[in-house]
Write a protein that holds these residues in place. Structure first.
Motif, PDB file in Angstrom:
ATOM      1  N   MET A   1       0.801  -1.200   0.000  1.00  0.00           N
ATOM      2  CA  MET A   1       0.000   0.000   0.000  1.00  0.00           C
ATOM      3  C   MET A   1       0.843   1.263   0.000  1.00  0.00           C
ATOM      4  SD  MET A   1      -3.106  -0.415  -0.331  1.00  0.00           S
ATOM      5  CE  MET A   1      -4.490   0.492   0.264  1.00  0.00           C
ATOM      6  N   ALA A   2       1.905   1.264   0.748  1.00  0.00           N
ATOM      7  CA  ALA A   2       2.705   2.474   0.885  1.00  0.00           C
ATOM      8  C   ALA A   2       3.589   2.726  -0.327  1.00  0.00           C
ATOM      9  CB  ALA A   2       3.560   2.388   2.141  1.00  0.00           C
ATOM     10  N   LEU A   3       3.762   1.720  -1.183  1.00  0.00           N
ATOM     11  CA  LEU A   3       4.626   1.881  -2.353  1.00  0.00           C
ATOM     12  C   LEU A   3       4.092   2.950  -3.299  1.00  0.00           C
ATOM     13  CD1 LEU A   3       7.123   0.904  -3.848  1.00  0.00           C
ATOM     14  CD2 LEU A   3       5.685  -0.804  -4.956  1.00  0.00           C
ATOM     15  N   LEU A  56      -6.857  10.164  -5.492  1.00  0.00           N
ATOM     16  CA  LEU A  56      -7.806  11.053  -4.815  1.00  0.00           C
ATOM     17  C   LEU A  56      -9.189  10.403  -4.685  1.00  0.00           C
ATOM     18  CD1 LEU A  56      -6.922  14.543  -6.306  1.00  0.00           C
ATOM     19  CD2 LEU A  56      -6.713  13.836  -3.926  1.00  0.00           C
ATOM     20  N   LEU A  57      -9.617   9.724  -5.746  1.00  0.00           N
ATOM     21  CA  LEU A  57     -10.905   9.024  -5.673  1.00  0.00           C
ATOM     22  C   LEU A  57     -10.864   7.903  -4.642  1.00  0.00           C
ATOM     23  CD1 LEU A  57     -11.907   8.802  -9.433  1.00  0.00           C
ATOM     24  CD2 LEU A  57     -12.977  10.166  -7.647  1.00  0.00           C
ATOM     25  N   ASP A  58      -9.736   7.205  -4.580  1.00  0.00           N
ATOM     26  CA  ASP A  58      -9.574   6.141  -3.599  1.00  0.00           C
ATOM     27  C   ASP A  58      -9.605   6.701  -2.175  1.00  0.00           C
ATOM     28  OD1 ASP A  58      -9.038   3.414  -2.821  1.00  0.00           O
ATOM     29  OD2 ASP A  58      -6.979   4.061  -2.378  1.00  0.00           O
ATOM     30  N   LEU A  59      -8.944   7.828  -1.973  1.00  0.00           N
ATOM     31  CA  LEU A  59      -8.957   8.459  -0.649  1.00  0.00           C
ATOM     32  C   LEU A  59     -10.365   8.921  -0.270  1.00  0.00           C
ATOM     33  CD1 LEU A  59      -5.678  10.521  -0.780  1.00  0.00           C
ATOM     34  CD2 LEU A  59      -6.189   8.658   0.796  1.00  0.00           C
ATOM     35  N   TYR A  60     -11.093   9.457  -1.246  1.00  0.00           N
ATOM     36  CA  TYR A  60     -12.462   9.895  -0.986  1.00  0.00           C
ATOM     37  C   TYR A  60     -13.341   8.709  -0.599  1.00  0.00           C
ATOM     38  CZ  TYR A  60     -17.155  11.638  -1.762  1.00  0.00           C
ATOM     39  OH  TYR A  60     -18.469  11.962  -1.603  1.00  0.00           O
ATOM     40  N   TRP A  61     -13.214   7.605  -1.345  1.00  0.00           N
ATOM     41  CA  TRP A  61     -14.021   6.426  -1.051  1.00  0.00           C
ATOM     42  C   TRP A  61     -13.700   5.889   0.339  1.00  0.00           C
ATOM     43  CZ3 TRP A  61     -13.350   1.295   0.113  1.00  0.00           C
ATOM     44  CH2 TRP A  61     -14.487   0.506   0.016  1.00  0.00           C
ATOM     45  N   GLU A  78      -7.474   2.876  19.836  1.00  0.00           N
ATOM     46  CA  GLU A  78      -8.310   2.973  18.633  1.00  0.00           C
ATOM     47  C   GLU A  78      -8.465   4.417  18.186  1.00  0.00           C
ATOM     48  OE1 GLU A  78     -11.841   1.084  19.993  1.00  0.00           O
ATOM     49  OE2 GLU A  78     -11.228  -0.891  19.238  1.00  0.00           O
ATOM     50  N   ARG A  79      -8.626   5.327  19.129  1.00  0.00           N
ATOM     51  CA  ARG A  79      -8.765   6.737  18.798  1.00  0.00           C
ATOM     52  C   ARG A  79      -7.471   7.270  18.167  1.00  0.00           C
ATOM     53  NH1 ARG A  79     -10.432   8.415  23.486  1.00  0.00           N
ATOM     54  NH2 ARG A  79     -12.566   7.806  23.083  1.00  0.00           N
ATOM     55  N   ASP A  80      -6.323   6.870  18.716  1.00  0.00           N
ATOM     56  CA  ASP A  80      -5.041   7.292  18.140  1.00  0.00           C
ATOM     57  C   ASP A  80      -4.863   6.742  16.733  1.00  0.00           C
ATOM     58  OD1 ASP A  80      -4.393   8.732  20.380  1.00  0.00           O
ATOM     59  OD2 ASP A  80      -3.123   7.144  21.252  1.00  0.00           O
ATOM     60  N   ARG A  81      -5.242   5.488  16.532  1.00  0.00           N
ATOM     61  CA  ARG A  81      -5.142   4.877  15.206  1.00  0.00           C
ATOM     62  C   ARG A  81      -6.046   5.603  14.212  1.00  0.00           C
ATOM     63  NH1 ARG A  81      -6.716  -0.644  15.823  1.00  0.00           N
ATOM     64  NH2 ARG A  81      -4.730  -0.928  16.867  1.00  0.00           N
ATOM     65  N   TYR A  82      -7.234   5.965  14.649  1.00  0.00           N
ATOM     66  CA  TYR A  82      -8.177   6.689  13.794  1.00  0.00           C
ATOM     67  C   TYR A  82      -7.613   8.068  13.418  1.00  0.00           C
ATOM     68  CZ  TYR A  82     -12.324   9.295  12.416  1.00  0.00           C
ATOM     69  OH  TYR A  82     -13.208  10.068  11.737  1.00  0.00           O
ATOM     70  N   GLU A  83      -7.091   8.789  14.388  1.00  0.00           N
ATOM     71  CA  GLU A  83      -6.517  10.113  14.107  1.00  0.00           C
ATOM     72  C   GLU A  83      -5.299  10.012  13.199  1.00  0.00           C
ATOM     73  OE1 GLU A  83      -5.779  11.984  17.841  1.00  0.00           O
ATOM     74  OE2 GLU A  83      -7.901  12.220  18.295  1.00  0.00           O
ATOM     75  N   LYS A  84      -4.491   8.991  13.409  1.00  0.00           N
ATOM     76  CA  LYS A  84      -3.312   8.798  12.555  1.00  0.00           C
ATOM     77  C   LYS A  84      -3.728   8.520  11.114  1.00  0.00           C
ATOM     78  CE  LYS A  84       0.895   6.064  12.218  1.00  0.00           C
ATOM     79  NZ  LYS A  84       1.653   4.925  12.758  1.00  0.00           N
ATOM     80  N   SER A  85      -4.784   7.731  10.929  1.00  0.00           N
ATOM     81  CA  SER A  85      -5.245   7.451   9.567  1.00  0.00           C
ATOM     82  C   SER A  85      -5.814   8.711   8.912  1.00  0.00           C
ATOM     83  CB  SER A  85      -6.285   6.331   9.559  1.00  0.00           C
ATOM     84  OG  SER A  85      -7.500   6.763  10.115  1.00  0.00           O
ATOM     85  N   ILE A  86      -6.449   9.566   9.695  1.00  0.00           N
ATOM     86  CA  ILE A  86      -6.965  10.834   9.157  1.00  0.00           C
ATOM     87  C   ILE A  86      -5.805  11.721   8.713  1.00  0.00           C
ATOM     88  CG2 ILE A  86      -8.163  12.974   9.775  1.00  0.00           C
ATOM     89  CD1 ILE A  86     -10.072  10.725   9.322  1.00  0.00           C
ATOM     90  N   LYS A  88      -2.781  10.797   7.835  1.00  0.00           N
ATOM     91  CA  LYS A  88      -2.158  10.210   6.646  1.00  0.00           C
ATOM     92  C   LYS A  88      -2.982  10.510   5.400  1.00  0.00           C
ATOM     93  CE  LYS A  88       0.475   6.279   8.328  1.00  0.00           C
ATOM     94  NZ  LYS A  88       0.582   4.808   8.287  1.00  0.00           N
ATOM     95  N   ALA A  89      -4.296  10.402   5.517  1.00  0.00           N
ATOM     96  CA  ALA A  89      -5.163  10.685   4.376  1.00  0.00           C
ATOM     97  C   ALA A  89      -5.042  12.147   3.959  1.00  0.00           C
ATOM     98  CB  ALA A  89      -6.609  10.345   4.711  1.00  0.00           C
ATOM     99  N   GLN A  90      -4.975  13.058   4.911  1.00  0.00           N
ATOM    100  CA  GLN A  90      -4.822  14.467   4.580  1.00  0.00           C
ATOM    101  C   GLN A  90      -3.480  14.728   3.906  1.00  0.00           C
ATOM    102  OE1 GLN A  90      -5.424  16.278   8.398  1.00  0.00           O
ATOM    103  NE2 GLN A  90      -7.643  16.322   8.183  1.00  0.00           N
ATOM    104  N   ARG A  91      -2.427  14.094   4.408  1.00  0.00           N
ATOM    105  CA  ARG A  91      -1.106  14.236   3.787  1.00  0.00           C
ATOM    106  C   ARG A  91      -1.133  13.719   2.354  1.00  0.00           C
ATOM    107  NH1 ARG A  91       2.796   9.988   5.763  1.00  0.00           N
ATOM    108  NH2 ARG A  91       1.442   8.861   4.361  1.00  0.00           N
ATOM    109  N   ASN A  92      -1.806  12.598   2.138  1.00  0.00           N
ATOM    110  CA  ASN A  92      -1.852  12.019   0.803  1.00  0.00           C
ATOM    111  C   ASN A  92      -2.673  12.868  -0.163  1.00  0.00           C
ATOM    112  OD1 ASN A  92      -0.230   9.934   1.678  1.00  0.00           O
ATOM    113  ND2 ASN A  92      -1.941   8.568   2.098  1.00  0.00           N
ATOM    114  N   VAL A  93      -3.716  13.520   0.339  1.00  0.00           N
ATOM    115  CA  VAL A  93      -4.497  14.430  -0.514  1.00  0.00           C
ATOM    116  C   VAL A  93      -3.627  15.608  -0.944  1.00  0.00           C
ATOM    117  CG1 VAL A  93      -6.397  16.087  -0.496  1.00  0.00           C
ATOM    118  CG2 VAL A  93      -6.760  13.774   0.334  1.00  0.00           C
TER     119      VAL A  93
END
Length: 129
Positions: A1-3, A56-61, A78-86, A88-93
């Motif tokens: 995924m990270a590649l 971008l479409l993948d991130l939106y979905w 779980e809350r930390d994992r959720y915030e970290k994923s948010i 990462k998604a913002q960075r990727n956008v």
């Protein structure tokens, strides 16, 4: 995924380097050669726009179908994992948007330089007449 994000970050870094090289002041002969080289690279590099758009479409979905963790039931982990994923998604956008924007900037800089070269040729022809 990270590649895919690693590849996209390298492409964006290369686009930044190309944009800096194109905007530096050079003698006209060197500038023409650099612009012609980058213009040859632009057509195959247009795939970055489609790739970034797909990401971008993948991130939106993924954002629309992400499990929310905002209630009292969630643990701190779980809350930390959720915030970290948010984050990462913002960075990727931002990375995807930068890739598309930088490609457009490089395209416009090359087009501007080609138009300028064409106008200089026209000016030389009119002066020769």
């Amino acid at each position: 995924m990270a590649l895919q994000w690693l590849i996209l970050s390298y492409v964006v870094a290369a686009e930044v380097a190309i944009a800096v090289i194109l905007t530096l002041p050079y003698p006209m002969l060197v500038k023409k050669r650099i612009v012609s080289l980058v213009s040859l690279i632009l057509q195959p590099a247009a795939s970055i726009v489609a790739f970034s758009g797909f990401q971008l479409l993948d991130l939106y979905w993924k954002n629309e179908h992400r499990l929310m963790c905002s209630s009292e039931v969630c643990t701190a982990t779980e809350r930390d994992r959720y915030e970290k994923s948010i984050y990462k998604a913002q960075r990727n956008v931002v990375l995807c948007a930068a890739g598309i924007l930088l490609y457009w900037c490089i395209f416009r800089i090359c087009k501007y330089n080609k138009d300028l070269e064409h106008l200089e040729e026209l000016e030389k022809r009119y002066k020769a007449e």
